[in-house]
Scaffold this motif. Sequence first.
Motif, PDB file in Angstrom:
ATOM      1  N   MET A 290       0.938  -1.178   0.169  1.00 24.24           N
ATOM      2  CA  MET A 290      -0.016   0.078   0.184  1.00 24.24           C
ATOM      3  C   MET A 290       0.452   1.416   0.057  1.00 24.24           C
ATOM      4  N   THR A 307       1.196   5.744   6.804  1.00 22.08           N
ATOM      5  CA  THR A 307       1.430   5.421   8.329  1.00 22.08           C
ATOM      6  C   THR A 307       0.744   4.107   9.298  1.00 22.08           C
ATOM      7  N   PRO A 308       1.502   4.289  10.469  1.00 21.59           N
ATOM      8  CA  PRO A 308       1.466   3.170  11.305  1.00 21.59           C
ATOM      9  C   PRO A 308      -0.040   3.150  11.390  1.00 21.59           C
ATOM     10  N   LEU A 309      -0.298   1.795  11.706  1.00 23.80           N
ATOM     11  CA  LEU A 309      -1.636   1.317  12.166  1.00 23.80           C
ATOM     12  C   LEU A 309      -1.876   1.643  13.489  1.00 23.80           C
ATOM     13  N   MET A 310      -3.015   2.732  14.296  1.00 27.07           N
ATOM     14  CA  MET A 310      -3.082   2.624  15.139  1.00 27.07           C
ATOM     15  C   MET A 310      -4.621   2.201  15.681  1.00 27.07           C
ATOM     16  N   ASP A 311      -5.067   2.436  17.139  1.00 27.81           N
ATOM     17  CA  ASP A 311      -6.517   3.083  17.756  1.00 27.81           C
ATOM     18  C   ASP A 311      -7.351   4.005  16.889  1.00 27.81           C
ATOM     19  N   ASN A 312      -8.021   3.967  16.637  1.00 27.27           N
ATOM     20  CA  ASN A 312      -8.677   4.834  15.995  1.00 27.27           C
ATOM     21  C   ASN A 312      -8.710   6.623  16.630  1.00 27.27           C
ATOM     22  N   ARG A 313      -8.768   6.380  18.374  1.00 31.50           N
ATOM     23  CA  ARG A 313      -8.762   7.667  18.788  1.00 31.50           C
ATOM     24  C   ARG A 313      -7.311   7.898  18.721  1.00 31.50           C
ATOM     25  N   TRP A 315      -4.850   7.506  16.429  1.00 25.67           N
ATOM     26  CA  TRP A 315      -4.790   7.849  14.957  1.00 25.67           C
ATOM     27  C   TRP A 315      -5.341   9.097  14.985  1.00 25.67           C
TER      28      TRP A 315
ATOM     29  N   PHE B 322       5.060   9.412  14.059  1.00 26.83           N
ATOM     30  CA  PHE B 322       4.159   9.935  14.099  1.00 26.83           C
ATOM     31  C   PHE B 322       3.018   9.210  14.897  1.00 26.83           C
TER      32      PHE B 322
ATOM     33  N   THR C 288     -10.859   0.732   9.239  1.00 29.53           N
ATOM     34  CA  THR C 288     -11.472   2.129   9.282  1.00 29.53           C
ATOM     35  C   THR C 288     -10.806   1.797   7.522  1.00 29.53           C
ATOM     36  N   SER C 291      -6.988   1.565   5.314  1.00 32.40           N
ATOM     37  CA  SER C 291      -6.452   1.276   6.541  1.00 32.40           C
ATOM     38  C   SER C 291      -5.269  -0.021   6.200  1.00 32.40           C
ATOM     39  N   LEU C 292      -3.786   0.268   6.660  1.00 35.95           N
ATOM     40  CA  LEU C 292      -2.898  -0.628   6.547  1.00 35.95           C
ATOM     41  C   LEU C 292      -2.824  -2.148   7.951  1.00 35.95           C
ATOM     42  N   VAL C 293      -3.434  -3.317   8.492  1.00 36.56           N
ATOM     43  CA  VAL C 293      -3.701  -3.731   9.258  1.00 36.56           C
ATOM     44  C   VAL C 293      -2.348  -4.244   9.401  1.00 36.56           C
ATOM     45  N   ILE C 297      -3.748  -7.638  15.798  1.00 37.17           N
ATOM     46  CA  ILE C 297      -4.280  -6.790  16.144  1.00 37.17           C
ATOM     47  C   ILE C 297      -5.132  -7.774  18.073  1.00 37.17           C
ATOM     48  N   GLU C 302     -11.848   0.157  17.069  1.00 40.33           N
ATOM     49  CA  GLU C 302     -11.267   1.011  15.886  1.00 40.33           C
ATOM     50  C   GLU C 302     -10.495   1.278  16.144  1.00 40.33           C
ATOM     51  N   TYR C 303      -9.521   1.171  14.721  1.00 41.76           N
ATOM     52  CA  TYR C 303      -8.554   0.969  13.866  1.00 41.76           C
ATOM     53  C   TYR C 303      -7.938   1.874  12.585  1.00 41.76           C
ATOM     54  N   SER C 304      -7.266   2.661  13.035  1.00 45.09           N
ATOM     55  CA  SER C 304      -6.872   3.013  11.476  1.00 45.09           C
ATOM     56  C   SER C 304      -5.453   4.050  10.976  1.00 45.09           C
ATOM     57  N   SER C 305      -4.713   3.910   9.558  1.00 45.05           N
ATOM     58  CA  SER C 305      -3.382   4.895   9.586  1.00 45.05           C
ATOM     59  C   SER C 305      -4.230   5.819   8.631  1.00 45.05           C
TER      60      SER C 305
END
Lengths: 349, 349, 349
Positions: A290, A307-313, A315, B322, C288, C291-293, C297, C302-305
């Motif tokens: 990606m 960017t790295p994956l984070m918990d949405n909050r 992020w 980040f 979301t 996003s790339l996992v 997990i 909820e997870y995002s990048s």
Amino acid sequence: MGQPSYSAAELAERFGLELQGDGAVRVHGVGTLARAQAGQLAFLANSKYRSQLAESQASVITMRAEDATGHTGTVLVARDPYAAFARMSALFEPRPLRPAGIHASADIAADAHVDPSAHVGAFVSIGPRSRVEAGAVIGPGCVIGDDCVVGAGSELVARVTLVTRVRVGQRVTVHAGAVLGAAGFGLAMEGGMWLNVPQLGGVVIGDDCEIGANTTIDRGAIEDTVLEEDVRLDNQIQIGHNAFIGAHTAMAGCAAVAGSARIGRYCLIGGGAGVLGHLEVCDKVMVTAMSLVTHSIREPGEYSSGTPLMDNRSWRRNAARFKQLDALARRIGRGQAGKDPADPDDQSR
Amino acid sequence: MGQPSYSAAELAERFGLELQGDGAVRVHGVGTLARAQAGQLAFLANSKYRSQLAESQASVITMRAEDATGHTGTVLVARDPYAAFARMSALFEPRPLRPAGIHASADIAADAHVDPSAHVGAFVSIGPRSRVEAGAVIGPGCVIGDDCVVGAGSELVARVTLVTRVRVGQRVTVHAGAVLGAAGFGLAMEGGMWLNVPQLGGVVIGDDCEIGANTTIDRGAIEDTVLEEDVRLDNQIQIGHNAFIGAHTAMAGCAAVAGSARIGRYCLIGGGAGVLGHLEVCDKVMVTAMSLVTHSIREPGEYSSGTPLMDNRSWRRNAARFKQLDALARRIGRGQAGKDPADPDDQSR
Amino acid sequence: MGQPSYSAAELAERFGLELQGDGAVRVHGVGTLARAQAGQLAFLANSKYRSQLAESQASVITMRAEDATGHTGTVLVARDPYAAFARMSALFEPRPLRPAGIHASADIAADAHVDPSAHVGAFVSIGPRSRVEAGAVIGPGCVIGDDCVVGAGSELVARVTLVTRVRVGQRVTVHAGAVLGAAGFGLAMEGGMWLNVPQLGGVVIGDDCEIGANTTIDRGAIEDTVLEEDVRLDNQIQIGHNAFIGAHTAMAGCAAVAGSARIGRYCLIGGGAGVLGHLEVCDKVMVTAMSLVTHSIREPGEYSSGTPLMDNRSWRRNAARFKQLDALARRIGRGQAGKDPADPDDQSR
């Protein structure tokens, strides 16, 4: 139909491997090291799974000499156990029958040529001046348009389309649903309407390539879109018109290469990665999943974006700051410098 | 079958271009400026390639008047050389024969209507109450379900599916493998199981649209999914149910528009870009490749998300930061507040 | 063919809903709250659209009791109006006729089994030892290879390919163009050439799954690729070999799961999101869009990048700083060093 079965000694001889243990043990299938059952062949390629050896029920295991030390079961010692396993497991692969000949339902142009040793399945269309070479397999539902070639020993699995001017080399596999040779996306804006730019080129696929399911490779605008030999494309990859992919390059699912991009040899393009148009990527470049290649790459190596994956909050908090990044950097610059050379109001110098 | 050939004078007259040089020179094909051979037509649209002019072997070149000054070869002077080239090169495009009539193998519902001037190829299914209008081409292996229309002069290249309630306008091209009118992805969770929400709408494709290979456009839930006229979609694009795409918008490969999003006219959506559901994007918006549109866009202009490509080592270092971005920004904020600990000149403490 | 029509009272009884208002009012179709016409059924699921109630022309509206208070029209009171609407609207869905029996053109292996109550459409191929169970529908142009099963009541809409060893459960829908059971992307490098790793496993699709148009699900290398029951995949999704998707998980368009990844139950994977190979994602994870996992997990949530969308000029400024992020962070750290409030060993303050 009986299952094929082989003794460890037979496998050792056939694949040039060193036998350790009981050569009379027979296998009739394959399994994973952890879950193989008696009568199955397994492999140990990564020493970190060595702890699974003791528990494995596999009758024969291929592994490196150093991993085999002290193992009491039957071993086929290989320098590259994964490759050895790949070659041996092909013995157990059920292969559909694809007898020479043309299915009665196939619709073949009068001036198309199908080698007598080729197989053409049900509901296949083959257009004018196209050729299917010796031993090739055209699975059910394929459409081959005008002026195409399917080289010796190649296979279009099922429901593949070669639209026009697609020349497929030898021993190529094209998986179901792939579309090669569609008109490239060439547009000129004229008077507020899009004008199609005719796509007069073709597609050339080198020997030993593999094209994944539902992958699309457009034909060139003037010259050809080219894959050199042994290029491996996974599923749902998009290759734009006039792209050039060097030999032995492999691309994972959903990657995309825009028009006229040129990718070198032995590159590895990660899943969902993109390469913009008209760029050049040199040999031995690895692009992580990606990532988007936005400029030419001149040095071999590994490249990434994102960017790295984070918990949405978390992020959300960090992503909001991304929008302030330049401002933050300027503040740091100003703060640190005390004499920011970019600040015309800075009187401290 | 002889190749068509045209003199420069014939081309000038036919396409309303100004001839400079020898009008008797003939061309029988096209080439790129750098690699064209004698007998080929080339173009110079971007003055930065002007240095290639002297070396070009092309017999005729179309270019702007200012680029033609001093060039001694045969020139077709055009205000927009790329568009002029596009129109002329269509003369040299080999086109498959698609004679009027229905292939003997086609399976057509009794109450479907196929205009006598239309072409229906091998292994085509056409369902009840569907219509194929004058001059339309339905290539081999296409499936047209119930209640569809293919407008006059439109072409489904090969193995296209119109599932149900798909109304395609005039002069539309749908490339191989595209699926229009599949049930949209509508789900309700009920008692721990997903419940399908019936998709009762259809798909409406305006005149002069182009739909790429293996692209998918779902039908609407209640109302229709709509593409206005002259929308151009590249390969492997996904358009969710009830999306609306304004006229003349073009989307590059692998872009995706989620359900009920509304995109304006003359937009350019880059490859792999995404638009979330229920958003509105106004006219003349350009979204760069692999960007994600997460909120409605009210102002024309260019929009982006993502990070730049870097070597993986640098990327890892920066990407790790980040995750600390908000914390870093807070520290800067605290620092700046009159007593920046990062400022060696700060005397306030 | 007349349109079906139902009175509000009939609907109330059939779906166990409470009737409010005139039960004799009839509906013959559905509409959106804002644009429904007389004779149509609409729904109000989200109270924020309550202001549309007064203007709605819908003859019958399903909504929650609290929204219905004071509304003078005919209401079907439901605890979950969206689910109630989904169930009722199925009454109005035009369904193509799929009579039991095998189309004369279909090509079916002698040892394949098709239940007499199943429908097999035009230009369908079914390979050796494959089975089509009771009431299943195989739409036009589908290809079913060797050793596949299509369970009772399942439907392959059109032009679907089950390559080999694909076992589809009951009441599954596979949309047009999907390819299940293609050989997974397994490669070993040997002497500078890629060597194919045979893909001996299959694909198992649980009951009540839905597979979107042009989605691809590869078969496993040794063991199977598995979707548990009620998994819902949108269009153009790619599932790599030996992936495992837990029950009731839904994935939006263009998402991709790499080989051997394991995704839990009740997950929601956003459009265009990616999951790298060999990872584990626990139950009830939401990822979301795009996003790339990149790591397993272990916690629901909820997870995002990615980064937010910006106008391109701002984005360029900020994105350039991303490349300096580690350096900036170090400067902040250094500046603070000497007096880093986060450093317990810092004695300078």
